[in-house]
Design a protein around this motif. Structure first.
Motif, PDB file in Angstrom:
ATOM      1  N   SER A  94      37.258  35.296  40.188  1.00  0.00           N
ATOM      2  CA  SER A  94      36.508  36.530  40.449  1.00  0.00           C
ATOM      3  C   SER A  94      36.675  37.020  41.885  1.00  0.00           C
ATOM      4  O   SER A  94      36.157  38.074  42.246  1.00  0.00           O
ATOM      5  N   ALA A  97      37.964  40.594  42.255  1.00  0.00           N
ATOM      6  CA  ALA A  97      37.176  41.675  41.656  1.00  0.00           C
ATOM      7  C   ALA A  97      37.435  42.994  42.368  1.00  0.00           C
ATOM      8  O   ALA A  97      37.602  43.037  43.595  1.00  0.00           O
ATOM      9  N   ALA A 100      35.986  44.222  45.870  1.00  0.00           N
ATOM     10  CA  ALA A 100      35.152  43.166  46.465  1.00  0.00           C
ATOM     11  C   ALA A 100      35.664  42.732  47.833  1.00  0.00           C
ATOM     12  O   ALA A 100      34.879  42.385  48.712  1.00  0.00           O
ATOM     13  N   THR A 227      41.795  45.913  46.167  1.00  0.00           N
ATOM     14  CA  THR A 227      41.336  44.533  46.313  1.00  0.00           C
ATOM     15  C   THR A 227      42.410  43.777  47.074  1.00  0.00           C
ATOM     16  O   THR A 227      43.481  44.315  47.349  1.00  0.00           O
ATOM     17  N   ARG A 291      32.436  49.798  43.234  1.00  0.00           N
ATOM     18  CA  ARG A 291      31.211  48.993  43.251  1.00  0.00           C
ATOM     19  C   ARG A 291      30.485  49.085  41.910  1.00  0.00           C
ATOM     20  O   ARG A 291      30.038  48.078  41.346  1.00  0.00           O
ATOM     21  N   ARG A 294      32.405  47.146  39.384  1.00  0.00           N
ATOM     22  CA  ARG A 294      32.273  45.701  39.622  1.00  0.00           C
ATOM     23  C   ARG A 294      30.949  45.175  39.057  1.00  0.00           C
ATOM     24  O   ARG A 294      30.908  44.126  38.408  1.00  0.00           O
ATOM     25  N   THR A 298      30.577  42.636  35.923  1.00  0.00           N
ATOM     26  CA  THR A 298      29.855  41.375  36.113  1.00  0.00           C
ATOM     27  C   THR A 298      28.823  41.206  35.006  1.00  0.00           C
ATOM     28  O   THR A 298      28.681  40.128  34.414  1.00  0.00           O
ATOM     29  N   TYR A 303      33.326  39.115  35.552  1.00  0.00           N
ATOM     30  CA  TYR A 303      33.267  38.521  36.878  1.00  0.00           C
ATOM     31  C   TYR A 303      32.081  37.563  36.964  1.00  0.00           C
ATOM     32  O   TYR A 303      31.058  37.763  36.299  1.00  0.00           O
ATOM     33  N   MET A 308      30.181  37.190  43.099  1.00  0.00           N
ATOM     34  CA  MET A 308      29.912  38.540  43.573  1.00  0.00           C
ATOM     35  C   MET A 308      28.868  38.520  44.691  1.00  0.00           C
ATOM     36  O   MET A 308      28.982  39.251  45.685  1.00  0.00           O
TER      37      MET A 308
END
Length: 330
Positions: A94, A97, A100, A227, A291, A294, A298, A303, A308
């Motif tokens: 993860s 991600a 992130a 990323t 965001r 993500r 999650t 993820y 996170m």
């Protein structure tokens, strides 16, 4: 039992132990044996002798095969991307991600923290252990037409996605674009032949995939990382000496500065005309979209929520004034 039989028995045991000590590590490098990843792996193999390993390296230009061979036991270890490595360790997988870790320095800080003994338990999942966290570098959007300079303009376009990464098709759908399945061998040709309009790729893929052909005179590279793509060295724990994983992680973490310079050089070699610098307002739009995606991914179980949370803490340590640091939804 005669002395002769005892001697033969001990010789057989020693021989068996010697055979068992040999480990095969499969290395994904799109360039093969002449690539930077394989060069780093050769240095690693020499160092690993100090920790009781005797590593034989095999180069793979197809990452999928390297990962599959690790699964079936043809490889005792494999060096692959975090995207492909998520199937072996969801927590570490993860790291890649979306949005992130957009800054390489922040990514390296996260990798270094995770390589310390305090994080050792998170590196183990069943028979597998993450024995090293490196970086392949930032992933950028390569676009066939520079007019695609906002998220809104990506709507309706064809975007190449790696089908094995559940996150990518969902992200493409979120901006109203069309996902086209690609793999390491087909991504370059499909972009270069204009079968897809956009492809997210690490900057190290520019030369081996000949992406300048797809960029042509009208294309560009959006200078905003989606990323940082991690490199995972994954081993079968029972094939390596006791305590090998931690020694390995610490050595790999010590090489991150070297990797950083390699990636910097790759970026310098990109013709200036291809870089697309988008407005600060549009950068914020990208960050907010990533965001939201993500958080959604999650919640969907793609993820790991603990990762996170950890990555948010690292980001806010580096940039405490970021808007997200006052929020509690990650």
């Amino acid at each position: 039992m005669t002395i002769k039989k005892v001697f033969i028995g001990l010789t057989f045991v020693a021989f068996a132990m010697n055979v068992q000590a040999k480990q095969t590590v499969c290395v994904f490098d799109p360039v093969g044996k002449s690539g930077d990843a394989f060069a780093l792996a050769k240095d690693y193999a020499l160092e690993a002798k100090k920790w009781g390993a005797d590593i034989e390296l095999r180069a793979y230009v197809d990452e999928r095969i390297a990962a599959e061979n690790l699964k079936v036991g043809q490889c005792d270890g494999a060096i692959i991307s975090g995207l492909r490595g998520r199937q072996f360790n969801k927590y570490i997988g993860s790291l890649d991600a979306i949005g992130a870790l957009t800054d390489l320095k922040t990514a390296i800080l996260a990798y270094q923290i995770l390589s310390k003994p305090q994080a050792a338990k998170t590196m183990i999942n069943g028979p597998y252990e993450i024995a090293g966290l490196g970086t392949i570098g930032p992933a950028y959007l390569f676009v066939s037409d520079r007019s695609i300079d906002t998220l809104a303009k990506a709507a309706g376009k064809k975007i190449g996605v790696f089908a094995y990464d559940e996150a990518q098709p969902k992200l493409v759908a979120q901006v109203g674009a069309q996902a086209v399945s690609v793999d390491v061998t087909s991504a370059g040709p499909k972009f270069n032949n204009h079968q897809i309009d956009i492809i997210p790729a690490p900057i190290v893929a520019y030369k081996p995939l000949e992406l300048h052909k797809g960029l042509g005179e009208k294309g560009g590279i959006v200078k905003l990382p989606l990323t940082q793509i991690s490199a995972n060295f994954i081993i079968r724990r029972d094939k390596f000496p006791e305590g090998f994983g931690q020694k390995s992680r610490e050595w790999v973490a010590g090489q991150l500065g070297r990797t950083y310079k390699i990636i910097e050089q790759y970026e310098k070699e990109i013709p200036t005309k291809y870089w697309m610098h988008i407005s600060p307002e549009e950068q914020v739009n990208y960050m907010k979209m990533m965001r939201e995606a993500r958080i959604s991914l999650t919640k969907a179980g793609i993820y790991d929520p603990k990762m996170m949370n950890f990555l948010k803490k690292v980001r806010c340590k580096q940039n405490p004034n970021n808007f997200e640091c006052a929020l509690n939804d990650e």
